[in-house]
Design an enzyme around this catalytic site. Structure first.
Site: not given
Ligand code: BGP
Length: 470
Positions: A165, A370
């Site tokens: 991320e 995720e």
């Protein structure tokens, strides 16, 4: 699109789940581990520090045995840079290598494929003190760290993820603790850091292909479709702006080695574009990821923001809640979606949309690293945890994943967040995601006992039936 016949999940589909080092391991200063920015940041009031987390460092054998019991084909975890090289540069810590060797070997013993993130929000604090990602020396430090990882683990780890991320560290660094809360006018600095991370990533991917020709490597941003708040053309432009700045800036660079033109003009307009040194665009073009990994929790919705929009505050938000950017877009909530107990919208159909959008743009295999539901779990009689809400969330997302595969998306793996309970980035231990309950709360460590939740047994059957029985 309606399909009369659904395609099956591929035979060797990588079913698994995810964690990250600082959120699960604990042992924050043991066996030569240095401190990361997560260890030194100001802890958010009411939430615990990361010193013990779920104590996976001392429980890894038991945890891996539970993952194997669920039938995991893969386990996505991150390596703590500070365990391998305590200050980010310099001597390699043998004990750190030993821990991950043990973990990797334990996984392989059960036939679980390690899927390793090299850096998940936990930059060595010693590097942060020298300017962190604003300092180009951090790029060299990362590439050197990556080399140590490939040399030590590349014989057994076939799947690598560079940076978790990166887009959220740039857009919401304050919430996840990679940027000091309250720092002002740092956007220019952040986009310089972004550029340096891109360089580190590109060099690392190239190195991976040179040192470990049998390994595969990819980026791992947080990607989501952005809907326009209405069919008003200005809202559609706003959604497009947000998508370019939040999603495509990162993936266009990782895959094609070029700045997304809309994101670039946004930076130029704001005077925050990075300086590009000679030769850097060639480095960026040489990355060539083998796949795209991304994290998906929910979609975003954007409306128009006018340049005189003084009402819009640009402070706040987190990975899934965007406040907006004056004159660019305004984050709004979507009236068609329900929210989790922690305020994130739930959008399984958006998952299919996002998968299609990413695959149509880049045509690379995709692994979901995720996806999951943060909730307050309760231990009931006889150590049972009836997390039907989590099963419901995951079931709906897996259904949409299968539809996306039928649509033509080349999806290779699905790793929900999280394999086991761990500490949330900014909402403590009470926000649980795992299939396995860890018996502790915010400040009372109790006995850290592992308890199988209802979702544990459900997911085991999903894997056993290769996604046929949900
Ligand atoms: C992602 C991060 C994870 C994880 C997850 C859930 O953005 O990669 O580290 O924590 O979100 O977020 P949170 O912990 O804030 O609920």
């Amino acid at each position: 699109m309606f399909h009369r016949n659904l395609k099956d999940f591929p035979k060797d589909f990588l079913w698994g789940a995810s964690t990250s080092a600082y959120q699960v391991e604990g042992a924050y200063n043991e066996d030569g581990k240095g401190l990361s920015v997560q260890d030194t940041k100001d802890v958010i009031p009411g939430t615990p520090d990361f010193n013990v987390s779920s104590d996976h460092y001392h429980h890894y054998k038991e945890d891996v045995a539970l993952f194997a019991e669920m039938g995991f084909k893969t386990y996505r975890f991150s390596i703590a840079w500070t365990r391998i090289i305590s200050n980010g540069v310099g001597e390699v810590n043998k004990k750190g290598i030993e821990f991950y060797n043990n973990l990797i070997n334990e996984l392989l013993l059960y036939g679980i494929e390690p899927l390793v993130t090299m850096y998940h929000f936990d930059l060595p604090d010693a590097l942060q003190q020298k300017g962190g990602w604003s300092n180009r020396e951090t790029v060299d430090a990362f590439v050197n760290y990556a080399k140590v990882l490939f040399e030590n683990f590349g014989d057994r780890v076939k799947y690598w993820l560079t940076i978790n991320e990166q887009n959220m560290m740039i857009l919401h660094g304050a919430a996840i603790g990679t940027v000091s809360e309250g720092a002002k006018n740092i956007q220019k600095e952040l986009y310089k850091q972004n550029h340096n991370m891109m360089l580190a990533q590109a060099r690392t991917m190239k190195l991976c292909h040179e040192i470990c020709p049998n390994c595969k490597i990819g980026p791992a941003p947080n990607i989501t479709s952005i809907y326009p708040a209405s069919s008003k053309p200005e809202d559609i432009l706003a959604a497009n702006n947000q998508s370019s700045i939040r999603n495509w800036l990162y993936l266009d660079m990782a895959v094609h080695g070029r700045y997304n033109p809309i994101a670039w003009s946004y930076m130029v307009e704001k005077g925050i574009e990075p300086t590009i040194e000679e030769g850097e665009m060639d480095i960026l073009k040489g990355a060539n990821p083998d796949f795209i990994a991304f994290n998906y929790y929910c979609t975003g919705t954007a409306g128009e923001s006018k340049i005189d929009d003084t009402e819009l505050s640009t402070q706040g938000g987190d990975q899934q809640i965007s406040v907006g950017d004056i004159g660019v877009y305004k984050g709004v909530s979507n009236p068609n979606l329900q929210k989790t107990e922690f305020g994130w919208e739930i959008d399984p159909v958006g998952f299919r949309n996002t998968l299609r959008e990413v695959y149509e743009r880049y045509a690379l295999p995709i692994i979901i690293t995720e996806n999951g539901l943060g909730a307050y779990d309760k231990v009931e009689e006889n150590d049972t945890i009836n997390d039907d809400y989590r099963i419901e969330y995951l079931r709906k997302h897996i259904e949409q994943a299968r539809l996306a595969i039928t649509d033509g998306v080349d999806l290779r793996g699905y790793c929900p967040w999280s394999a086991i309970d761990l500490i949330s980035t900014h909402q403590g231990f009470k926000k649980r995601y795992g299939f396995i309950y860890v018996n502790r709360d915010e400040f009372d460590l109790k006995d850290l006992r592992r308890i199988r939740k209802k979702s544990f047994f459900w997911y085991k059957n999903v894997i056993k039936t290769n996604g046929k029985e949900l």
